[in-house]
Design a protein around this motif. Structure first.
Motif, PDB file in Angstrom:
ATOM      1  N   GLN A   1       0.888  -1.174   0.027  1.00 18.70           N
ATOM      2  CA  GLN A   1       0.056   0.017   0.080  1.00 18.70           C
ATOM      3  C   GLN A   1       0.762   1.288   0.217  1.00 18.70           C
ATOM      4  O   GLN A   1       1.727   1.426   0.820  1.00 18.70           O
ATOM      5  CB  GLN A   1      -0.905   0.054   1.313  1.00 18.70           C
ATOM      6  N   ALA A   2       0.526   2.171  -1.101  1.00 15.14           N
ATOM      7  CA  ALA A   2       1.312   3.314  -1.282  1.00 15.14           C
ATOM      8  C   ALA A   2       1.413   4.260   0.216  1.00 15.14           C
ATOM      9  O   ALA A   2       2.367   4.830   0.586  1.00 15.14           O
ATOM     10  CB  ALA A   2       1.100   4.135  -2.270  1.00 15.14           C
ATOM     11  N   GLU A   3       0.019   4.305   0.661  1.00 14.62           N
ATOM     12  CA  GLU A   3      -0.077   5.356   1.652  1.00 14.62           C
ATOM     13  C   GLU A   3       0.698   4.873   3.050  1.00 14.62           C
ATOM     14  O   GLU A   3       1.335   5.677   3.747  1.00 14.62           O
ATOM     15  CB  GLU A   3      -1.395   5.472   2.289  1.00 14.62           C
ATOM     16  N   GLN A   4       1.176   3.292   3.148  1.00 12.16           N
ATOM     17  CA  GLN A   4       1.828   2.785   4.220  1.00 12.16           C
ATOM     18  C   GLN A   4       3.099   3.141   3.982  1.00 12.16           C
ATOM     19  O   GLN A   4       3.949   3.481   4.978  1.00 12.16           O
ATOM     20  CB  GLN A   4       1.678   1.248   4.401  1.00 12.16           C
ATOM     21  N   LEU A   5       3.633   3.064   2.663  1.00 14.46           N
ATOM     22  CA  LEU A   5       4.954   3.709   2.702  1.00 14.46           C
ATOM     23  C   LEU A   5       5.280   5.089   2.954  1.00 14.46           C
ATOM     24  O   LEU A   5       6.264   5.646   3.370  1.00 14.46           O
ATOM     25  CB  LEU A   5       5.366   3.415   1.106  1.00 14.46           C
ATOM     26  N   ASP A   6       4.217   6.009   2.498  1.00 17.25           N
ATOM     27  CA  ASP A   6       4.282   7.286   2.673  1.00 17.25           C
ATOM     28  C   ASP A   6       4.589   7.842   4.131  1.00 17.25           C
ATOM     29  O   ASP A   6       5.188   8.334   4.799  1.00 17.25           O
ATOM     30  CB  ASP A   6       3.296   8.119   2.308  1.00 17.25           C
ATOM     31  N   ALA A   7       3.484   6.810   4.980  1.00 19.90           N
ATOM     32  CA  ALA A   7       3.615   7.061   6.522  1.00 19.90           C
ATOM     33  C   ALA A   7       5.036   6.623   6.730  1.00 19.90           C
ATOM     34  O   ALA A   7       5.530   7.065   8.038  1.00 19.90           O
ATOM     35  CB  ALA A   7       2.540   6.286   7.193  1.00 19.90           C
ATOM     36  N   ALA A   8       5.544   5.427   6.486  1.00 20.40           N
ATOM     37  CA  ALA A   8       6.562   5.121   6.953  1.00 20.40           C
ATOM     38  C   ALA A   8       7.905   6.117   6.462  1.00 20.40           C
ATOM     39  O   ALA A   8       8.693   6.301   7.550  1.00 20.40           O
ATOM     40  CB  ALA A   8       7.085   3.782   6.278  1.00 20.40           C
ATOM     41  N   ARG A   9       7.937   6.672   5.543  1.00 23.28           N
ATOM     42  CA  ARG A   9       8.566   7.762   5.138  1.00 23.28           C
ATOM     43  C   ARG A   9       8.720   8.830   6.179  1.00 23.28           C
ATOM     44  O   ARG A   9       9.673   9.279   6.630  1.00 23.28           O
ATOM     45  CB  ARG A   9       8.658   8.233   3.656  1.00 23.28           C
ATOM     46  N   GLU A  10       7.557   9.119   6.603  1.00 23.25           N
ATOM     47  CA  GLU A  10       7.389  10.404   7.420  1.00 23.25           C
ATOM     48  C   GLU A  10       7.992   9.839   8.947  1.00 23.25           C
ATOM     49  O   GLU A  10       8.590  10.623   9.495  1.00 23.25           O
ATOM     50  CB  GLU A  10       5.855  10.536   7.489  1.00 23.25           C
ATOM     51  N   HIS A  11       7.502   8.535   9.321  1.00 25.24           N
ATOM     52  CA  HIS A  11       8.184   8.163  10.550  1.00 25.24           C
ATOM     53  C   HIS A  11       9.639   8.259  10.549  1.00 25.24           C
ATOM     54  O   HIS A  11      10.134   8.646  11.457  1.00 25.24           O
ATOM     55  CB  HIS A  11       7.599   6.603  10.681  1.00 25.24           C
ATOM     56  N   CYS A  12      10.355   7.843   9.572  1.00 27.90           N
ATOM     57  CA  CYS A  12      11.623   7.442   9.410  1.00 27.90           C
ATOM     58  C   CYS A  12      12.368   8.979   9.637  1.00 27.90           C
ATOM     59  O   CYS A  12      13.239   9.073  10.494  1.00 27.90           O
ATOM     60  CB  CYS A  12      12.234   6.813   8.275  1.00 27.90           C
ATOM     61  N   ALA A  13      11.701   9.902   8.711  1.00 25.58           N
ATOM     62  CA  ALA A  13      12.157  11.270   8.884  1.00 25.58           C
ATOM     63  C   ALA A  13      12.162  11.862  10.293  1.00 25.58           C
ATOM     64  O   ALA A  13      12.983  12.329  10.717  1.00 25.58           O
ATOM     65  CB  ALA A  13      11.406  12.257   7.694  1.00 25.58           C
ATOM     66  N   LYS A  14      11.043  11.627  10.991  1.00 26.68           N
ATOM     67  CA  LYS A  14      10.850  12.025  12.300  1.00 26.68           C
ATOM     68  C   LYS A  14      11.818  11.361  13.344  1.00 26.68           C
ATOM     69  O   LYS A  14      12.619  11.948  13.913  1.00 26.68           O
ATOM     70  CB  LYS A  14       9.597  11.891  12.882  1.00 26.68           C
ATOM     71  N   GLN A  15      12.225  10.253  13.019  1.00 28.36           N
ATOM     72  CA  GLN A  15      12.928   9.481  13.753  1.00 28.36           C
ATOM     73  C   GLN A  15      14.588   9.989  13.681  1.00 28.36           C
ATOM     74  O   GLN A  15      15.262  10.141  14.493  1.00 28.36           O
ATOM     75  CB  GLN A  15      13.035   8.000  13.707  1.00 28.36           C
ATOM     76  N   ALA A  16      14.644  10.215  12.241  1.00 27.90           N
ATOM     77  CA  ALA A  16      16.196  10.667  12.060  1.00 27.90           C
ATOM     78  C   ALA A  16      16.447  12.265  12.744  1.00 27.90           C
ATOM     79  O   ALA A  16      17.422  12.493  13.291  1.00 27.90           O
ATOM     80  CB  ALA A  16      16.179  10.846  10.444  1.00 27.90           C
ATOM     81  N   ARG A  17      15.236  12.850  12.685  1.00 22.62           N
ATOM     82  CA  ARG A  17      15.597  14.289  13.153  1.00 22.62           C
ATOM     83  C   ARG A  17      15.705  14.308  14.784  1.00 22.62           C
ATOM     84  O   ARG A  17      15.985  15.324  15.132  1.00 22.62           O
ATOM     85  CB  ARG A  17      14.265  15.230  12.922  1.00 22.62           C
ATOM     86  N   ARG A  18      15.120  13.220  15.208  1.00 22.37           N
ATOM     87  CA  ARG A  18      15.421  13.269  16.842  1.00 22.37           C
ATOM     88  C   ARG A  18      16.908  12.898  17.271  1.00 22.37           C
ATOM     89  O   ARG A  18      17.334  13.137  18.323  1.00 22.37           O
ATOM     90  CB  ARG A  18      14.597  12.268  17.128  1.00 22.37           C
ATOM     91  N   LEU A  19      17.688  12.556  16.181  1.00 18.59           N
ATOM     92  CA  LEU A  19      19.042  11.931  16.557  1.00 18.59           C
ATOM     93  C   LEU A  19      19.977  13.441  16.764  1.00 18.59           C
ATOM     94  O   LEU A  19      20.627  13.740  15.812  1.00 18.59           O
ATOM     95  CB  LEU A  19      19.683  11.238  15.717  1.00 18.59           C
ATOM     96  N   ARG A  20      19.649  14.079  17.703  1.00 22.32           N
ATOM     97  CA  ARG A  20      20.220  15.575  17.851  1.00 22.32           C
ATOM     98  C   ARG A  20      21.826  15.362  17.864  1.00 22.32           C
ATOM     99  O   ARG A  20      22.108  16.456  17.811  1.00 22.32           O
ATOM    100  CB  ARG A  20      19.664  16.244  19.078  1.00 22.32           C
ATOM    101  N   HIS A  21      22.245  14.466  18.058  1.00 24.39           N
ATOM    102  CA  HIS A  21      23.844  14.363  18.364  1.00 24.39           C
ATOM    103  C   HIS A  21      24.209  14.190  16.679  1.00 24.39           C
ATOM    104  O   HIS A  21      25.598  14.287  16.737  1.00 24.39           O
ATOM    105  CB  HIS A  21      24.425  13.015  19.230  1.00 24.39           C
TER     106      HIS A  21
END
Ligand code: NAD
Length: 698
Positions: free
Chosen positions: A338-358
């Motif tokens: 499902q394309a929408e699941q991939l979109d949500a996953a992309r968003e999730h990963c971006a959010k996680q990456a931005r949390r890596l403040r170090h």
């Protein structure tokens, strides 16, 4: 070995402590510190002392090996008193003393730093600072509860010590736990020296008549009283009285505000001695220190040989697994239908990456750029590892295994993240059963530390070792179990939530039931946590279990869950289940769904026993079924995977504390009164006959 060296520069003495393999506080360390400080103080015309470490870390706190066997509170009290006298000597010797933190300063290590007049640390995220004692059922025992409030204020000090979460040096500086940050080791000494030059005769705030207060409520004011009342209420709400140590933190801080500094130290020492020699800290130390340290080594030194990972299913679990694999440096293909699941996953990963403040933006982007999101099978080609995290359905999983396996690299591993389906059943669709394994993660994947690795009989040790190495690469704590429906953790979790439903259906008060679980130390009460995982998933899982194992359930509790699902009350994601999630309160209509008369026997203790024993009985069956390879994993899996009461040290430590003989008798009685689910397994009965325990008594 003296354990210290001193060097002098312009009458400022640097005392470098280097005791044994690490600076951990024990008799040897105290002697080195005492002798070293005396030697520094004896230098002709000394103007100040800098205390630092010759090890990687400044000091990692109390020597747990030394504390664990102690059972005599008077002896522990005497040790605390001696250590406090030493720290008092250091801070009142008449010369400025600076802690130069070249590495982490934890527990007693940070307490030593607090007894210095000034604290400088190297500006690195590697350095951890703080007082984590409560995580082992202890409190700071070398003045931490008395000094920290003067340094950062009453409220932040209580919060820090009651939570027991050390912080990285930059954050410690922002909080005021350290006074300055240095660029490197040379700068550290330069800054310490400069401070001594500027402050030739400092006095600790607690030794001043009218100390400057760091902010917030001042002791002995109405605001402080309000703060203590609020803090106790807040703590009680959080722990329901199950954790002795955070309560002792509040008490020590409160008493400290009412007494002279030295009397406050005595109160702290008494509280520390009581906790350190009590059952709760013994059980917590065994599991959360010794067993955990051992579990964290499982997989270390092994090679995973994985450079390309495919995660099948980009849902709640898959997105997190994709991100963690990319963070560990692997090329990742995240495949969904499902394309929408991939979109949500992309968003999730971006959010996680931005949390890596170090990490800077470039390093964050590098992680994200390693992930390919796809609806196609072709990008999977050449993967060394597949982690399957698609819907929990045997047929669909079989189809996908057949589809994907031919695309993989030579020697690739196929892993399933199924919650419960036996791995050997899934492997029926595989051409390479020796390379088929279970990797059971927990939600939220980024946060939960546990990985339950399931090795079915056909899976090779080589595959297991590579899987364990991969688990380490993505920073998980591995436990290894044998195959069987629900492995270990899912069986324990199911027993817990099902017991909650069953007790509710018997007519027990849901609020008392939930509270009973929390006051036993369970991280989440059963009905609330069932809402979190969603009731539909639960019902589906119980039905799958019936299909796969042939074991039916005829429990009123499960019927009650079906009724809720029929009403559209499917759990937290729907905003309503056992709870109304907008108000986060139990649904008032629950009682109307229950047809049973209010039971004659009920109440907090009754419910607590049944909730715990229902889980313990399942652990007994898991043991009897040969699922467990190492008893340590029973404790680690329960606490780190499921939030089983950490104050107990885990299910097996809980059994030992009860005594297996009386416990087996109680289980037999409960089984007679309420049903077979409480029945002790043969393993327990045999142990009771032989009078055995799981762990050596401490
Ligand atoms: N949610 C949890 O807490 C949890 C914990 C441990 C294990 N698991 C297990 O992990 C698996 C996934 O659970 P989830 O909660 O992430 O589910 P989910 O519903 O959030 O995600 C499943 C994803 O798989 C996709 N999918 C379905 N068929 C597919 C196919 N043929 N190919 C590729 N993608 C497909 C779906 O579109 C969906 O995006 C299940 O087996 C579940 O039992 C879940």
């Amino acid at each position: 070995m003296s354990g210290y060296t001193i060097t002098t520069d312009d009458r400022i003495v640097t005392l470098t402590l280097k005791v044994a393999r690490v600076n951990a506080i024990n008799a040897e360390f105290a002697t080195a510190l005492s002798n070293g400080f005396d030697a520094a103080r004896a230098v002709e015309g000394v103007r100040g002392v800098i205390i630092t470490s010759g090890h990687r870390d400044f000091c990692v706190g109390a020597d747990i090996n030394m504390i664990f066997p102690l059972r005599d509170p008077e002896a522990v009290y005497a040790q605390c008193r001696d250590l406090n006298a030493l720290l008092r000597k250091i801070e009142t010797s008449g010369v400025p003393v600076v802690a130069a933190l070249n590495g982490s300063a934890l527990g007693g290590g940070y307490e030593l730093a607090l007894a210095c007049h000034h604290r400088v640390a190297i500006n690195s995220g590697r350095l951890m600072i703080g007082l984590p004692e409560v995580s082992l059922g202890l409190i700071p025992g070398a003045g931490g509860t008395q000094r920290l409030p003067y340094v950062i204020g009453l409220q932040p000090a209580m919060e820090h010590m009651a939570a027991g979460q050390p912080v990285r040096a930059p954050k410690a500086a922002r909080m005021g736990m350290i006074d300055a940050l240095a660029d490197d080791a040379d700068d550290l000494i330069a800054r310490a020296t400069a401070w001594i030059n500027d402050n030739p005769s400092p006095t600790q705030p607690w030794d001043q008549k009218k100390p400057k207060w760091p902010g917030g409520a001042r002791p002995k004011t109405p605001q402080a009283m309000q703060l203590f009342v609020g803090a106790s209420a807040f703590l009680y709400k959080k722990t329901a009285g199950a954790m002795a140590a955070p309560e002792a933190v509040l008490r020590a801080v409160y008493e400290g505000t009412q007494l002279s500094f030295d009397r406050g130290l005595e109160v702290e020492s008494r509280l520390f001695a009581r906790l350190a020699t009590g059952d709760q800290s013994k059980d917590m130390i065994r599991t959360l220190w010794f067993h955990r340290t051992a579990a964290e080594k499982v997989g270390v030194g092994l090679e995973h040989h994985v450079s390309k990972v495919t995660v099948l299913g980009a849902g709640m679990m898959g997105a997190g697994l994709g991100f963690l694999s990319a963070k560990a440096g692997c090329e990742v293909v995240l495949k969904d239908i499902q394309a929408e699941q991939l979109d949500a996953a992309r968003e999730h990963c971006a959010k996680q990456a931005r949390r890596l403040r170090h990490l800077d933006a470039e390093a964050q982007d590098a992680i994200l750029n390693r992930i390919t999101y796809t609806l196609e099978n072709e990008p999977i080609r050449g993967s060394d590892l597949v982690i399957e995290a698609i819907v929990e359905n045997l047929d669909v999983k079989h189809r996908v295994i057949r589809e994907v396996e031919p695309l993989l690299a030579e020697g690739a591993i196929f892993a399933s993240n199924t919650s419960a389906i036996p791995i050997a059943r899934l492997a029926e669709a595989s051409q390479h059963k020796d390379r088929f394994i279970g990797l059971h993660f927990f939600s939220p994947v980024e946060k939960m530390p546990l990985l339950e690795v399931i090795q079915p009989p056909d899976c090779s040790d080589e595959t297991l070792h590579r899987a364990l190495a991969f688990g380490k690469a993505i920073k998980k704590t591995n436990i290894v179990v044998n195959d069987g429906y629900g492995f270990y953790t899912t069986r324990l979790f199911s027993a817990y939530i099902l017991e909650g439903c069953q007790l509710l259906a018997e007519g027990h008060d849901p609020a008392v039931l939930e509270y009973a679980a929390r006051s036993a130390g369970m991280a989440m009460p059963p009905l609330k946590v069932f809402d979190e995982v969603t009731l539909t998933l639960g019902v589906h899982a119980f039905e799958t279990r019936e299909t796969i194992t042939g074991e039916g359930f005829d429990l009123a509790g499960l019927d009650l869950v079906r009724k809720l699902v029929d009403l559209g009350r499917t759990g937290k994601s729907a905003g309503k289940g056992f709870y109304d999630w907008d108000t986060r309160t139990l649904w008032s209509g629950l009682r109307d769904l229950v047809t049973a008369e209010p039971p004659a026997e009920t109440g907090l203790e009754h419910l607590q026993r049944r909730l715990m024993i229902a889980q313990i009985a399942e652990v007994g069956r898991v043991l009897a079924d040969g699922i467990i390879r190492d008893h340590k994993d029973v404790e680690i899996g329960a606490i780190f995977g499921l939030g089983f009461a950490p104050n107990t040290g885990g299910p097996l430590a809980w059994i030992d504390r009860q005594g297996i003989r009386p416990l087996v008798a109680e289980m037999q009685q409960l089984a007679e009164d309420y049903g077979d689910r409480y029945a002790p397994s043969q393993t327990f009965i045999d142990m009771a006959e032989r009078g055995e325990r799981f762990w050596d008594p401490t």
